[in-house]
Design an enzyme around this catalytic site. Structure first.
Site, mmCIF file in Angstrom:
data_model
loop_
_atom_site.group_PDB
_atom_site.id
_atom_site.type_symbol
_atom_site.label_atom_id
_atom_site.label_comp_id
_atom_site.label_asym_id
_atom_site.label_seq_id
_atom_site.Cartn_x
_atom_site.Cartn_y
_atom_site.Cartn_z
ATOM 1 N N LYS A 22 0.824 -1.202 0.000
ATOM 2 C CA LYS A 22 0.000 0.000 0.000
ATOM 3 C C LYS A 22 0.863 1.258 0.000
ATOM 4 C CE LYS A 22 -1.580 2.432 3.592
ATOM 5 N NZ LYS A 22 -2.326 2.895 4.778
ATOM 6 N N ASN A 23 1.879 1.285 0.854
ATOM 7 C CA ASN A 23 2.688 2.489 1.003
ATOM 8 C C ASN A 23 3.612 2.743 -0.185
ATOM 9 O OD1 ASN A 23 1.510 3.111 3.447
ATOM 10 N ND2 ASN A 23 3.090 2.083 4.661
ATOM 11 N N ARG A 92 -4.783 10.230 4.698
ATOM 12 C CA ARG A 92 -3.626 11.102 4.836
ATOM 13 C C ARG A 92 -2.752 11.078 3.582
ATOM 14 N NH1 ARG A 92 -0.620 14.042 8.051
ATOM 15 N NH2 ARG A 92 1.618 14.081 7.681
ATOM 16 N N CYS A 116 -5.254 7.928 10.138
ATOM 17 C CA CYS A 116 -5.325 7.362 11.481
ATOM 18 C C CYS A 116 -4.969 8.405 12.540
ATOM 19 C CB CYS A 116 -4.357 6.181 11.613
ATOM 20 S SG CYS A 116 -4.951 4.685 10.811
ATOM 21 N N ARG A 121 1.077 14.653 12.963
ATOM 22 C CA ARG A 121 1.880 14.362 11.772
ATOM 23 C C ARG A 121 1.806 15.586 10.859
ATOM 24 N NH1 ARG A 121 0.230 8.509 9.579
ATOM 25 N NH2 ARG A 121 -1.893 9.270 9.835
ATOM 26 N N ILE A 123 2.761 18.483 8.069
ATOM 27 C CA ILE A 123 3.256 18.418 6.695
ATOM 28 C C ILE A 123 4.189 19.590 6.407
ATOM 29 C CG2 ILE A 123 1.247 17.136 5.912
ATOM 30 C CD1 ILE A 123 0.238 19.744 4.627
ATOM 31 N N ASP A 305 5.223 0.832 12.162
ATOM 32 C CA ASP A 305 4.022 0.159 11.664
ATOM 33 C C ASP A 305 3.929 -1.303 12.100
ATOM 34 O OD1 ASP A 305 2.993 2.380 10.512
ATOM 35 O OD2 ASP A 305 3.416 1.831 8.443
ATOM 36 N N ARG A 397 -8.065 -0.241 5.525
ATOM 37 C CA ARG A 397 -7.206 0.745 4.867
ATOM 38 C C ARG A 397 -5.864 0.143 4.449
ATOM 39 N NH1 ARG A 397 -5.443 4.420 8.237
ATOM 40 N NH2 ARG A 397 -4.539 5.458 6.439
#
Length: 428
Positions: A22-23, A92, A116, A121, A123, A305, A397
């Site tokens: 996914k990432n 996100r 989440c 977090r 930017i 993670d 997700r």
């Protein structure tokens, strides 16, 4: 609202192939808008976040299709650089569109992204990087507008190796004039995959996987055919689940080199792991040993993670373990849910002290975020009795039907809605 119902206590066994990352897929999908033609992206997992990204691309005017793990994106008809707030709130990773949209249209309008609730977090590193390339940034409330002529290469020094900022700057810089150097870049495998994708489209990027990335700007990019790397976090989740249930699982299509820190910690806990090319065999027959200290840190150190998943295994270990979370300050919410299952965990700011217990007991728990949800699934598989996990949309997700994945390994797990009694009865 979907729930997962698990009858625990069954060792996982069998062979499973790991789906795409996914990432890696999300920034690659965002970068596809940079191409003059259509791109084909293979090994894409069918996840909620992936669908949100495709919805955003369609809203911007791209044509997309998703069939059998393969996504095609044709951005030739894209006409908007305004990402809707309603879609940004859902994910996100929508922030990844800032760099490519700015590079293509000279303007982008976005909003503070959702995702989440695992702590702050910001930017700001993304914005400072784009500003260094020549963007003018206006921030009003939660709305952010970036404008520029053609971007110009620059040396950009990151105060922290942010994965998202590194990728956003890479995507903006490939069409900038001149050379861009990112110093202090993140080193994750997903960044290396993005470099491969950009270069397949005709970009000139080198250094991904080190702390310095150099991009030589080009005037245009073309379509390509690309396959995404396997998901290292899904791989790690299955490995920990096999260990926690005292099972024996073979994982294929994996990349063990992306998980050296996890493999090291699991072996310290007494888990047997055999590695051969893209195949890993995980076996655990005894109660795991405590691991005195696990510290999350940017790649290649232990990944944040996988912190929640590892906590499950250590909650069942013989002795006292310590986990220190250095990435996100709000990432221990699963500890309270785990204690409701019989775990003995004490929190002190960003450190968890875990005294292992002989067993966990099933109960009703809530997935507070993506990885916490996956960890609670592992806990349910290892626990005695029935576990019900609510707020499953968080898990969706990042995991392609997690109940199917573990069912193929013998786990007694099913998804159902409040009114669906058949799946519960089937587990009895």
């Amino acid at each position: 609202m979907d729930k997962l119902v698990i009858e625990g206590g069954v060792p996982l066994s069998g062979t499973i192939r790991i789906h795409g990352a996914k990432n890696a897929a999300l920034p690659i999908l965002a970068a596809s808008i940079l191409a003059d033609g259509a791109v084909t992206i293979r090994n894409v997992p069918r996840l909620l976040d992936i669908q949100v990204m495709l919805d955003i691309l369609q809203d911007l005017g791209c044509r997309t299709a998703f069939r059998g793990g393969t996504v095609t994106v044709d951005g030739s008809g894209a006409s908007s650089s305004h990402v809707p707030e309603s879609l940004m709130r859902r994910m996100r990773s929508s922030v990844f569109l800032m760099g490519p949209l700015l590079a293509r249209f000279g303007e982008v309008q976005v909003y503070q992204p959702g995702g989440c609730a695992i702590g702050e977090r910001k930017i700001d590193l993304h914005l400072r990087g784009l500003e260094a390339l020549g963007a003018n940034i206006e921030a009003t409330g939660n709305r952010i507008v970036c404008r520029s002529g053609r971007l110009r290469g620059a040396e950009i020094i990151l105060d922290f190796p942010s994965v998202g900022a590194t990728e956003n700057i890479m995507m903006a810089a490939v069409l900038a004039e001149g050379r861009t150097t990112i110093v202090g870049a993140a080193r994750e495998p997903e960044i290396q995959d993005l470099q491969r994708f950009l270069n397949e489209m005709g970009a000139i990027v080198r250094g991904a996987g080190t702390d310095t990335i150099v991009i030589e700007g080009v005037s245009s990019l073309s379509g390509c055919d690309f396959e995404v790397i396997p998901d290292r976090i899904v791989t790690g989740t299955v490995m920990v689940a096999a260990a926690a249930t005292k099972g024996e699982v073979t994982l294929t299509g994996a990349q063990p080199g992306h998980l050296t820190s996890l493999i090291h910690v699991l072996r310290r806990a007494g888990v047997q792991i055999q590695v051969e090319n893209d195949i890993m065999k995980v076996r655990a027959t005894d109660r795991p040993r405590a691991v005195p200290r696990v510290v999350t840190s940017p790649y290649p150190a232990f990944p944040t993670d996988l912190q929640a998943q590892m906590m499950i295994l250590l909650a069942l270990a013989d002795g006292v373990s310590v986990i220190k979370e250095t990435i996100f300050e709000g990432r221990f919410k699963h500890a309270e849910e785990l204690c409701r299952m019989g775990a003995d965990i004490r929190l002190d700011l960003n450190t968890a002290f875990i005294r292992g217990v002989p067993r966990l007991y099933g109960t009703t728990v809530e997935a507070t975020d993506l990885r916490a949800g996956a960890a609670l699934v592992i806990a349910g598989l290892a626990a005695e009795g029935r576990t019900v996990i609510e707020q499953v949309h968080h898990i969706d997700r990042g995991y392609d039907r997690i109940e199917d994945m573990f069912s193929r390994l013998g786990g007694r797990i099913a998804r159902h809605q409040e009114t669906d009694k058949a799946n519960i009865a089937a587990l009895r």
